[in-house]
Design an enzyme around this catalytic site. Sequence first.
Site, PDB file in Angstrom:
ATOM      1  N   LYS A  53       0.838  -1.197   0.000  1.00  0.00           N
ATOM      2  CA  LYS A  53       0.000   0.000   0.000  1.00  0.00           C
ATOM      3  C   LYS A  53       0.875   1.251   0.000  1.00  0.00           C
ATOM      4  CE  LYS A  53      -3.675   2.353   2.604  1.00  0.00           C
ATOM      5  NZ  LYS A  53      -4.548   2.319   3.801  1.00  0.00           N
ATOM      6  N   ASP A  64       0.020   2.554   5.243  1.00  0.00           N
ATOM      7  CA  ASP A  64      -0.230   2.181   6.638  1.00  0.00           C
ATOM      8  C   ASP A  64      -0.725   0.753   6.849  1.00  0.00           C
ATOM      9  OD1 ASP A  64      -2.653   3.368   5.340  1.00  0.00           O
ATOM     10  OD2 ASP A  64      -3.595   2.699   7.188  1.00  0.00           O
ATOM     11  N   CYS A  65      -0.438  -0.168   5.951  1.00  0.00           N
ATOM     12  CA  CYS A  65      -0.919  -1.539   6.084  1.00  0.00           C
ATOM     13  C   CYS A  65      -0.006  -2.356   7.009  1.00  0.00           C
ATOM     14  CB  CYS A  65      -0.985  -2.203   4.712  1.00  0.00           C
ATOM     15  SG  CYS A  65      -1.398  -3.965   4.785  1.00  0.00           S
ATOM     16  N   LYS A  92      -6.811   1.561  -7.922  1.00  0.00           N
ATOM     17  CA  LYS A  92      -6.004   0.384  -8.230  1.00  0.00           C
ATOM     18  C   LYS A  92      -5.787   0.212  -9.730  1.00  0.00           C
ATOM     19  CE  LYS A  92      -8.078  -1.584  -4.128  1.00  0.00           C
ATOM     20  NZ  LYS A  92      -9.200  -2.381  -3.611  1.00  0.00           N
ATOM     21  N   VAL A 105      -3.422  -6.181  -0.607  1.00  0.00           N
ATOM     22  CA  VAL A 105      -1.976  -6.277  -0.445  1.00  0.00           C
ATOM     23  C   VAL A 105      -1.688  -6.857   0.939  1.00  0.00           C
ATOM     24  CG1 VAL A 105      -1.345  -4.390  -1.990  1.00  0.00           C
ATOM     25  CG2 VAL A 105      -1.942  -3.868   0.382  1.00  0.00           C
ATOM     26  N   SER A 118      -2.986 -19.130  -6.151  1.00  0.00           N
ATOM     27  CA  SER A 118      -4.317 -19.740  -6.184  1.00  0.00           C
ATOM     28  C   SER A 118      -5.110 -19.151  -7.327  1.00  0.00           C
ATOM     29  CB  SER A 118      -5.057 -19.488  -4.865  1.00  0.00           C
ATOM     30  OG  SER A 118      -5.323 -18.108  -4.718  1.00  0.00           O
ATOM     31  N   HIS A 211       0.206   0.466  15.326  1.00  0.00           N
ATOM     32  CA  HIS A 211      -1.060   1.101  14.945  1.00  0.00           C
ATOM     33  C   HIS A 211      -1.885   1.423  16.188  1.00  0.00           C
ATOM     34  CE1 HIS A 211      -1.626   0.664  10.418  1.00  0.00           C
ATOM     35  NE2 HIS A 211      -0.372   0.297  10.662  1.00  0.00           N
ATOM     36  N   TRP A 258      -7.081   4.936   9.877  1.00  0.00           N
ATOM     37  CA  TRP A 258      -8.106   4.547  10.856  1.00  0.00           C
ATOM     38  C   TRP A 258      -9.261   5.530  10.959  1.00  0.00           C
ATOM     39  CZ3 TRP A 258      -8.461  -0.154  12.570  1.00  0.00           C
ATOM     40  CH2 TRP A 258      -7.317  -0.973  12.590  1.00  0.00           C
ATOM     41  N   LYS A 261     -12.857   4.424   9.989  1.00  0.00           N
ATOM     42  CA  LYS A 261     -13.418   3.431  10.907  1.00  0.00           C
ATOM     43  C   LYS A 261     -13.880   4.063  12.217  1.00  0.00           C
ATOM     44  CE  LYS A 261     -10.525  -0.246   9.000  1.00  0.00           C
ATOM     45  NZ  LYS A 261      -9.999   0.574   7.909  1.00  0.00           N
TER      46      LYS A 261
END
Length: 264
Positions: A53, A64-65, A92, A105, A118, A211, A258, A261
């Site tokens: 990311k 921030d992932c 994306k 990611v 997969s 985080h 964040w 959220k």
Amino acid sequence: MISLRFQPSTAGVLSASVSRAGFIKRCGSTKTVRNFRFRTMAMAASPLEICVKASINTPNKLGDCPFCQRVLLTMEEKHVAYDMKMVDLSNKPEWFLKISPEGKVPVVKFDEKWVPDSEKWVPDSDVITQSLEEKYPEPPLATPPDKASVGSKIFSTFIGFLKSKDPGDGTEQVLLDELSTFNDYIKENGPFINGEKISAADLSLGPKLYHMKIALGHFKNWSVPDSLSFVKSYMENVFSRESFTKTRAQTEDVIAGWRPKVMG
């Protein structure tokens, strides 16, 4: 697409090799030679490609992932060179959606195959870090099964507290209970989850605690209580590692990540 190549510091690799060589030499010189040869091969191999990311605040910076950081930490600790491809997850690109249709990611490419391999190309930091452990076994980072889940509930309880709008709903206490359990564990078994040496469990938990520290500090003016001194020392030990400072997200990116959220 922004692509940045990272080669672990030669000095850092040499220092780590020499340190381990001193220990292994006492147990038998054959292992010293094998370890040195392996590390030379790891340094010389073509960099692994990893999609991560991108920062929404600063060009050419990691976003921030925490799951991306987990994989990058593993690469850094194993001294594996990597080619980091920054992906704007708000827009994306088509090439990225071809290798990760769900748009998630991290995704890593091993031997001309994107991992996880997969039909749906589902990115998974668990699969990636396990593949890294198998492909680059030195230094070993696997956490013993009986210790692998230590601290694993902290992240979900942190999120519950962060999103809570009711100070009396008990979510803070649930988080404190998990942190207290972890504090007692580190007190008896630390400084890391597997004892003296850092392992995969620490590389998974560390970014999540980072985080937690930033998000709860910003949105709730909250920090880990001083009474949980072993949690605080654990965080300091992990956050101060060169591998962590090199791969951590910027504070403003963590906050921005964040915010929806919290506000939603």
